[in-house]
Design an enzyme around this catalytic site. Structure first.
Site, PDB file in Angstrom:
ATOM      1  N   CYS A 141     -67.599  53.882  -8.974  1.00  0.00           N
ATOM      2  CA  CYS A 141     -68.767  54.734  -8.743  1.00  0.00           C
ATOM      3  C   CYS A 141     -69.887  54.369  -9.713  1.00  0.00           C
ATOM      4  CB  CYS A 141     -68.357  56.194  -8.935  1.00  0.00           C
ATOM      5  SG  CYS A 141     -69.764  57.325  -8.978  1.00  0.00           S
ATOM      6  N   HIS A 185     -66.423  36.778 -12.202  1.00  0.00           N
ATOM      7  CA  HIS A 185     -67.322  37.583 -11.349  1.00  0.00           C
ATOM      8  C   HIS A 185     -66.645  38.795 -10.724  1.00  0.00           C
ATOM      9  CE1 HIS A 185     -70.246  33.904 -10.829  1.00  0.00           C
ATOM     10  NE2 HIS A 185     -70.293  34.455 -12.023  1.00  0.00           N
ATOM     11  N   GLN A 229     -64.973  31.687 -10.527  1.00  0.00           N
ATOM     12  CA  GLN A 229     -66.134  32.507 -10.142  1.00  0.00           C
ATOM     13  C   GLN A 229     -65.812  33.262  -8.857  1.00  0.00           C
ATOM     14  OE1 GLN A 229     -69.927  29.865 -10.564  1.00  0.00           O
ATOM     15  NE2 GLN A 229     -68.175  28.499 -10.430  1.00  0.00           N
TER      16      GLN A 229
HETATM   17  P1  OAD Z   1     -71.389  27.574  -3.748  1.00  0.00           P
HETATM   18  O1  OAD Z   1     -71.334  28.015  -2.331  1.00  0.00           O
HETATM   19  O2  OAD Z   1     -72.711  27.586  -4.434  1.00  0.00           O
HETATM   20  O3  OAD Z   1     -70.829  26.079  -3.864  1.00  0.00           O
HETATM   21  C1  OAD Z   1     -69.636  25.669  -3.253  1.00  0.00           C
HETATM   22  C2  OAD Z   1     -69.363  24.216  -3.641  1.00  0.00           C
HETATM   23  O4  OAD Z   1     -68.100  23.838  -3.112  1.00  0.00           O
HETATM   24  C3  OAD Z   1     -70.390  23.212  -3.118  1.00  0.00           C
HETATM   25  O5  OAD Z   1     -70.796  22.357  -4.199  1.00  0.00           O
HETATM   26  C4  OAD Z   1     -69.611  22.413  -2.055  1.00  0.00           C
HETATM   27  O6  OAD Z   1     -70.030  21.069  -1.987  1.00  0.00           O
HETATM   28  C5  OAD Z   1     -68.188  22.518  -2.584  1.00  0.00           C
HETATM   29  N1  OAD Z   1     -67.113  22.416  -1.576  1.00  0.00           N
HETATM   30  C6  OAD Z   1     -67.098  22.893  -0.301  1.00  0.00           C
HETATM   31  N2  OAD Z   1     -65.905  22.661   0.275  1.00  0.00           N
HETATM   32  C7  OAD Z   1     -65.141  22.008  -0.634  1.00  0.00           C
HETATM   33  C8  OAD Z   1     -63.805  21.499  -0.645  1.00  0.00           C
HETATM   34  N3  OAD Z   1     -63.006  21.615   0.410  1.00  0.00           N
HETATM   35  N4  OAD Z   1     -63.346  20.915  -1.777  1.00  0.00           N
HETATM   36  C9  OAD Z   1     -64.147  20.784  -2.875  1.00  0.00           C
HETATM   37  N5  OAD Z   1     -65.422  21.236  -2.923  1.00  0.00           N
HETATM   38  C10 OAD Z   1     -65.908  21.856  -1.829  1.00  0.00           C
HETATM   39  O7  OAD Z   1     -70.315  28.453  -4.538  1.00  0.00           O
HETATM   40  P2  OAD Z   1     -70.185  28.736  -6.103  1.00  0.00           P
HETATM   41  O8  OAD Z   1     -70.563  27.537  -6.892  1.00  0.00           O
HETATM   42  O9  OAD Z   1     -68.842  29.317  -6.328  1.00  0.00           O
HETATM   43  O10 OAD Z   1     -71.829  34.673  -7.562  1.00  0.00           O
HETATM   44  O11 OAD Z   1     -71.270  29.865  -6.310  1.00  0.00           O
HETATM   45  C11 OAD Z   1     -71.404  30.428  -7.575  1.00  0.00           C
HETATM   46  C12 OAD Z   1     -71.726  31.896  -7.490  1.00  0.00           C
HETATM   47  O12 OAD Z   1     -72.866  32.102  -6.661  1.00  0.00           O
HETATM   48  C13 OAD Z   1     -70.653  32.741  -6.825  1.00  0.00           C
HETATM   49  O13 OAD Z   1     -69.620  33.120  -7.695  1.00  0.00           O
HETATM   50  C14 OAD Z   1     -71.430  33.935  -6.381  1.00  0.00           C
HETATM   51  C15 OAD Z   1     -72.564  33.187  -5.732  1.00  0.00           C
HETATM   52  O14 OAD Z   1     -73.651  33.878  -5.388  1.00  0.00           O
HETATM   53  C16 OAD Z   1     -72.105  35.988  -7.479  1.00  0.00           C
HETATM   54  O15 OAD Z   1     -71.964  36.628  -6.443  1.00  0.00           O
HETATM   55  C17 OAD Z   1     -72.557  36.581  -8.768  1.00  0.00           C
END
Ligand code: OAD
Length: 250
Positions: free
Chosen positions: A126, A118, A100
């Site tokens: 554009c 994503h 993602q």
């Molecule tokens: P999040 O910020 O929602 O979640 C990050 C996750 O990583 C959390 O569950 C943390 O506990 C975990 N985490 C942090 N540090 C870590 C580490 N060192 N090792 C393992 N885990 C760790 O990010 P995403 O799930 O990627 O979409 O968010 C999903 C989507 O929401 C993104 O792609 C983006 C966002 O808004 C769009 O922009 C469409």
């Protein structure tokens, strides 16, 4: 990290691995996650900035956020977690990395079969004529880049809330989740759909499913195992096991 006997047994047998990553895998490189105390930018939630209406209302603010992230990403490097996933790819016959993330760090770490659900933050286009523009010019009015062909607004080539994922990319991701025998979900809060549906797709198709995260998530209960800890600590143990079994030189 000591892996469970069951996971070691699965690693011995598995030929087909599918991985889903989120922002947490890049956290140890210094890229902030979206959610959690340190995930907020200027007190905005990602849903408030990453959508088309927000962009039309205030393109300068949205570009400011993307520029901050683009510039940050240019200064960071892949970490042990990214590198371990590239090693796992070398050790199995069929490997798909679904991410993602828009930061390109998996490819920079050497992963080959990467599906970017994503988009990619370094690419732009554009909104009027669709022309690609990967080097937008921010010197114009309000520092918002305009299309060099038609003068329309240029936007980052990423998927925003409310937008469809590239259909063929998601279909390929679903096929990979369905055919794998081991599914690893790393560093994602697993709340943003449709990406968040992939662990269940894998599980229903019979895969052994594991989650790697520093804390439990809303989906933890569906996984066969949740390995609590940093991706950069846990994934190298999995890669070592696979490479040992398959005799791949580190
Ligand atoms: P999040 O910020 O929602 O979640 C990050 C996750 O990583 C959390 O569950 C943390 O506990 C975990 N985490 C942090 N540090 C870590 C580490 N060192 N090792 C393992 N885990 C760790 O990010 P995403 O799930 O990627 O979409 O968010 C999903 C989507 O929401 C993104 O792609 C983006 C966002 O808004 C769009 O922009 C469409």
């Amino acid at each position: 990290m000591k892996l469970s006997d069951e996971l070691c047994r699965i690693l011995q047998e598995t030929r087909t691995v599918c991985v889903l990553t989120g922002a947490g895998i890049s956290a140890e490189s210094g890229v902030p996650t979206f959610r959690g105390a340190e995930g907020l930018w200027k007190k905005f939630r990602p849903e408030e900035l990453a959508n088309f209406d927000a962009f039309i209302r205030n393109p300068q603010l949205v570009w400011e956020w993307y520029n901050y992230r683009r510039q940050l990403i240019e200064t960071v490097t892949p970490n042990q977690g990214h590198i371990a996933l590239a090693r796992i790819e070398q050790g199995v016959d069929d490997f798909t990395l679904i991410t993602q993330n828009v930061d390109n760090l998996h490819r920079r770490a050497g992963s080959k079969n990467v599906l970017e659900l994503h988009g990619n933050i370094m690419q732009s286009y554009c909104i009027e004529c669709g022309a690609k523009d990967d080097h937008p010019d921010f010197s114009g009015e309000n520092k918002v880049p305009r299309c060099k062909t038609c003068g329309g607004l240029v936007r980052p080539d990423v998927v925003w809330f409310g937008e469809m994922l590239p259909q063929h990319v998601f279909e390929e991701a679903e096929r990979a989740a369905q055919r794998c025998s081991l599914f690893i979900c790393v560093g994602t809060s697993a709340i943003v759909y449709p990406a968040a549906s992939l662990p269940m797709t894998a599980k229903q198709a019979g895969a052994y499913t594991i989650e790697v995260n520093i804390e439990r998530t809303e989906q933890s209960r569906i996984f066969d195992e949740t390995l609590l800890g940093k991706a950069g600590d846990i994934l190298p143990s999995i890669a070592d096991s696979i490479q040992l079994i398959k005799g791949v030189k580190a």
